[in-house]
Design a protein around this motif. Structure first.
Motif, mmCIF file in Angstrom:
data_model
loop_
_atom_site.group_PDB
_atom_site.id
_atom_site.type_symbol
_atom_site.label_atom_id
_atom_site.label_comp_id
_atom_site.label_asym_id
_atom_site.label_seq_id
_atom_site.Cartn_x
_atom_site.Cartn_y
_atom_site.Cartn_z
ATOM 1 N N TYR A 91 -38.170 -17.853 -0.142
ATOM 2 C CA TYR A 91 -39.589 -18.218 -0.256
ATOM 3 C C TYR A 91 -40.156 -18.800 1.033
ATOM 4 C CZ TYR A 91 -39.186 -18.089 -5.431
ATOM 5 O OH TYR A 91 -39.009 -17.715 -6.736
ATOM 6 N N LEU A 92 -39.290 -19.336 1.881
ATOM 7 C CA LEU A 92 -39.759 -20.186 2.977
ATOM 8 C C LEU A 92 -40.646 -19.434 3.965
ATOM 9 C CD1 LEU A 92 -39.653 -23.021 4.152
ATOM 10 C CD2 LEU A 92 -37.589 -22.364 5.421
ATOM 11 N N GLY A 93 -40.364 -18.160 4.220
ATOM 12 C CA GLY A 93 -41.202 -17.395 5.131
ATOM 13 C C GLY A 93 -42.627 -17.278 4.624
ATOM 14 N N ALA A 94 -42.791 -16.919 3.344
ATOM 15 C CA ALA A 94 -44.134 -16.797 2.759
ATOM 16 C C ALA A 94 -44.840 -18.147 2.730
ATOM 17 C CB ALA A 94 -44.032 -16.210 1.348
ATOM 18 N N MET A 95 -44.099 -19.221 2.443
ATOM 19 C CA MET A 95 -44.691 -20.557 2.450
ATOM 20 C C MET A 95 -45.216 -20.919 3.835
ATOM 21 S SD MET A 95 -41.837 -22.578 0.142
ATOM 22 C CE MET A 95 -42.487 -24.197 0.572
ATOM 23 N N THR A 96 -44.460 -20.540 4.869
ATOM 24 C CA THR A 96 -44.868 -20.833 6.241
ATOM 25 C C THR A 96 -46.152 -20.087 6.595
ATOM 26 O OG1 THR A 96 -42.546 -21.148 6.874
ATOM 27 C CG2 THR A 96 -44.134 -20.767 8.645
ATOM 28 N N LEU A 97 -46.220 -18.807 6.240
ATOM 29 C CA LEU A 97 -47.405 -18.011 6.558
ATOM 30 C C LEU A 97 -48.622 -18.503 5.794
ATOM 31 C CD1 LEU A 97 -45.935 -14.394 6.756
ATOM 32 C CD2 LEU A 97 -46.126 -16.141 8.529
ATOM 33 N N GLU A 98 -48.416 -18.934 4.558
ATOM 34 C CA GLU A 98 -49.530 -19.496 3.789
ATOM 35 C C GLU A 98 -50.043 -20.764 4.463
ATOM 36 O OE1 GLU A 98 -50.446 -20.618 -0.855
ATOM 37 O OE2 GLU A 98 -48.612 -21.396 0.062
ATOM 38 N N THR A 99 -49.127 -21.612 4.929
ATOM 39 C CA THR A 99 -49.524 -22.845 5.615
ATOM 40 C C THR A 99 -50.266 -22.532 6.911
ATOM 41 O OG1 THR A 99 -47.571 -23.977 4.703
ATOM 42 C CG2 THR A 99 -48.664 -25.003 6.601
ATOM 43 N N ALA A 100 -49.829 -21.473 7.609
ATOM 44 C CA ALA A 100 -50.467 -21.099 8.874
ATOM 45 C C ALA A 100 -51.831 -20.458 8.668
ATOM 46 C CB ALA A 100 -49.560 -20.149 9.644
ATOM 47 N N GLY A 101 -52.138 -20.082 7.422
ATOM 48 C CA GLY A 101 -53.450 -19.519 7.135
ATOM 49 C C GLY A 101 -53.624 -18.079 7.568
#
Length: 675
Positions: free
Chosen positions: A593-603
């Motif tokens: 999940y961590l990759g998608a979470m990072t991209l969501e945080t980056a907007g």
């Protein structure tokens, strides 16, 4: 010309016939001298098996083995010099059966006696199955070689080498050797020289016995199955058919399922002890074959794709994204607050502002960095795989987080300051679409910690790349500084206060150094005008002594519950930005999940697949190959009946389509729409 060659060959044969006995005698003398030296220089080891370290016991064992060696030497002397003539004899059916059973039993004994301290508790049915498999392997060698000598030599050598390799692999990384590991032999050889090896008494004894048997066969009569050329061709064809049929039977038929060999994903060593090495190697090979999930339907997946809409349209200003998977990064005091001379990761612990932080469920322990890396970059869980996907899949890894970022104007770079071919990274990174791959040669002259490029050198290089690049940059860095073994020369900065273990102190000191490098990176980025997001996480816990982990957990592995055992698969992670983001603490997630979470945080704009992962995380907070984390805040075994588990079969189908779908792959689900 042909006659001259024949004359030369004839002369060589005559000379060999005259000098054969002398040559063999010299070779045997060298072999047995080496055996005697090994036995005598390791004489203290014999006391361990003699139920005590008394001099009397040690002398008894040394004399016993010396007499055994002397007996083998005398037998070979008799075969060489006192027998009037050595003959070529044919093996009958009865002899072949007896030899196959004897060799099958011997190979089982070799594997288990060296490797398994619980070999006498293996149920009889698994002992019988192991002996049968070994007997068939010997028969294959015998058919292909048409020589008892050569068949015994090759079969014994294969089992002996495999067992020793598995023993050391388990010692160093806590995971037994599997057939699929041979696909990544290059990675293993690049780090093998860093470890210290010591032969055990059981290895020495087995080695002596094998040498004795094989050399005795080479000084006695020759035993063959057939003599004629046509017959030799026929038995070799039979050997090939038996080999192919055996692989087909063990790998793809349903019958081996009835053997009920189950690999314990959390503690695979227990399975090897309980079922025997050979049964678990076969089971592991079967599990490495990815099969179409039950209920797989492209039409149903298309419907799922049609129902998903990305909830993140992407912002106009794209931040730099720095992803760091830090080798063995963890702070074991979170399991139990044992006293140390200094806080191990003070900076990581202090971060709260603009930070998402918590525990990351990873798929491996003590090794297998490429598996955690694969989950982060692709979003696909290791539930589907037993082997390292980079090695097995290669160019099938195009669906990752790299291309969606490049479609939004990002430049991308992968960094691993070590051998670029490890885990097949060169091929995997190219398949994913990285613009650049920086490896060891790109860090010549940079600061080293022990024999590895330092984390600080990696982070400094990333900062330089951001300054030099006009477009937003995505970098994925796999560090090496903290790699085992922890026996190299290094000045420790952390000390244990109520436990003594220099390797543990070196490991914690290295992690302390990583924390300092992380602090420098974050503080530098805080001063930068360029928006940047950093995701930082450990790939797995280190391989440390069982005694130390027992000290940390307060109980042995056998005493731990399934849920307690999951602590072995948790590492720290954080997502930080140098601008305002929603802060979270004590988050539990998994590396897929961590990759998608990072991209969501980056907007940035998300693909449908990345949005699907974020939606799935709402239903199943974290999961790995062996367990899932429920909304009740506990870890559960698969099959325990939790409501979260019923969401995972769909995930298996989606990822199967992503990797193995070929013409039926739903590209619009995994890639940006403009692909």
């Amino acid at each position: 010309m042909r006659q001259d060659v024949q004359k030369i060959i004839l002369q060589i044969r005559r000379r060999w016939k005259k000098r054969k006995t002398k040559v063999i005698s010299i070779l045997l003398a060298i072999i047995w001298l080496a055996v005697m030296v090994v036995l005598l220089t390791n004489w203290r080891m014999f006391g361990r098996t003699a139920n005590g370290d008394s001099i009397k016991r040690i002398v008894q064992w040394v004399l016993l083995w010396l007499f055994g060696v002397a007996g083998a030497i005398l037998w070979q002397f008799y075969c060489l010099f006192l027998r009037k003539k050595r003959k070529i004899k044919r093996l009958g059916v009865g002899s072949i059966v007896v030899l196959a059973i004897a060799m099958g039993t011997g190979m089982f004994w070799i594997m288990e006696w060296i490797y398994n301290p619980q070999m006498f508790t293996i149920p009889y049915q698994f002992v019988s199955l192991s002996i049968c498999v070994s007997a068939v392997v010997f028969l294959i060698f015998l058919l292909l070689c048409n020589s008892l000598r050569l068949a015994v030599l090759l079969c014994s050598a294969m089992y002996f080498i495999w067992t020793i390799a598995s023993y050391f692999v388990y010692e160093f990384r806590g995971l037994p050797l599997q057939i699929v590991d041979l696909l990544d032999l290059g990675t293993a050889t690049t780090v093998a020289g860093d470890y210290e090896y010591s032969m055990t008494l059981h290895m020495l004894i087995v080695g002596v016995i094998i040498v004795s048997i094989v050399t005795s066969l080479y000084t006695g009569n020759k035993y063959k199955l057939v003599k004629g050329k046509k017959a030799k061709v026929l038995i070799r064809v039979a050997g090939i058919l038996l080999l192919v049929g055996g692989i087909r039977y063990l790998g793809w038929s349903d019958q081996p399922e009835s053997w009920n060999v189950v690999l314990n994903g959390n503690r695979p060593g227990d399975s090897f002890y309980n079922y025997g090495m050979q049964m678990c190697v076969i089971r592991g090979a079967r599990d490495s074959i990815v099969k179409e999930p039950e209920g797989y339907s492209v039409e149903e997946l298309q419907q799922v794709s049609d129902e998903i809409e990305s909830g993140n349209a992407g912002s106009s200003k794209k931040p730099n994204i720095i992803a760091v998977m830090d080798e063995t990064f963890s702070d074991l005091t979170w399991i139990r607050d044992f006293p140390v001379s200094e806080e191990i990761i003070p900076f990581y612990n202090s971060l709260t502002e603009n930070t998402i932080k918590g525990k990351l469920l990873v798929p491996v322990l003590g090794g297998g960095t490429g598996k955690t890396e694969f989950e982060f970059l692709t979003g696909t869980s290791m539930r589907m795989f037993n082997s390292t996907p980079y090695v097995v899949l290669g160019k099938k890894l195009d669906a990752s987080m790299v291309e969606p970022l490049e479609s939004q104007g990002y430049k991308t770079a992968a960094i691993h300051p070590f051998i670029p071919t490890n885990y097949n990274r060169e091929v995997a990174y190219e398949a994913m679409g990285f613009d650049r791959f920086l490896s060891f040669d790109d860090f010549q002259g940079e600061r080293m910690v022990r024999d590895f490029i330092s984390d600080e050198a990696c982070f400094d290089r990333i900062e330089e790349m951001i300054k030099d690049e006009e477009d937003p940059l995505f970098t994925f860095c796999v560090t090496m500084q903290n790699h085992s073994p922890y026996t190299k020369e290094y000045e420790n900065s952390i000390e244990l206060l109520e436990y003594t273990d220099s390797q543990v102190e070196q490991y914690m000191s290295l992690i302390h150094e990583s924390d300092r490098a992380l602090q420098k990176l974050i503080e530098d980025l805080e001063k930068s005008d360029e928006p940047t997001v950093v995701v930082f996480f450990g790939d797995h816990l280190p391989t440390l002594s069982e005694d130390f982990y027992e000290y940390v957990f307060g109980k042995t592995d056998e005493e731990m519950t399934f849920e307690e055992n999951q602590n072995y698969y948790l590492t720290p992670f954080l997502i930080w930005a140098n601008y305002d983001i929603e802060e979270q603490q004590d988050v539990v997630t998994s590396s897929n999940y961590l990759g998608a979470m990072t991209l969501e945080t980056a907007g940035v704009e998300l693909t449908k697949y990345q949005q699907y992962l974020l939606d799935l995380r709402e239903k199943v907070p974290a999961f790995s190959g062996t367990a899932y984390y429920g909304h009740d805040g506990r870890f559960h075994e698969y099959g325990s009946g939790g409501r979260e588990e019923e969401n995972l079969p769909l995930d298996d189908c989606i990822n199967y389509n992503k990797i193995f779908g070929e013409e039926s792959r739903l590209d619009e689900f995994f890639f940006p729409e403009k692909r």
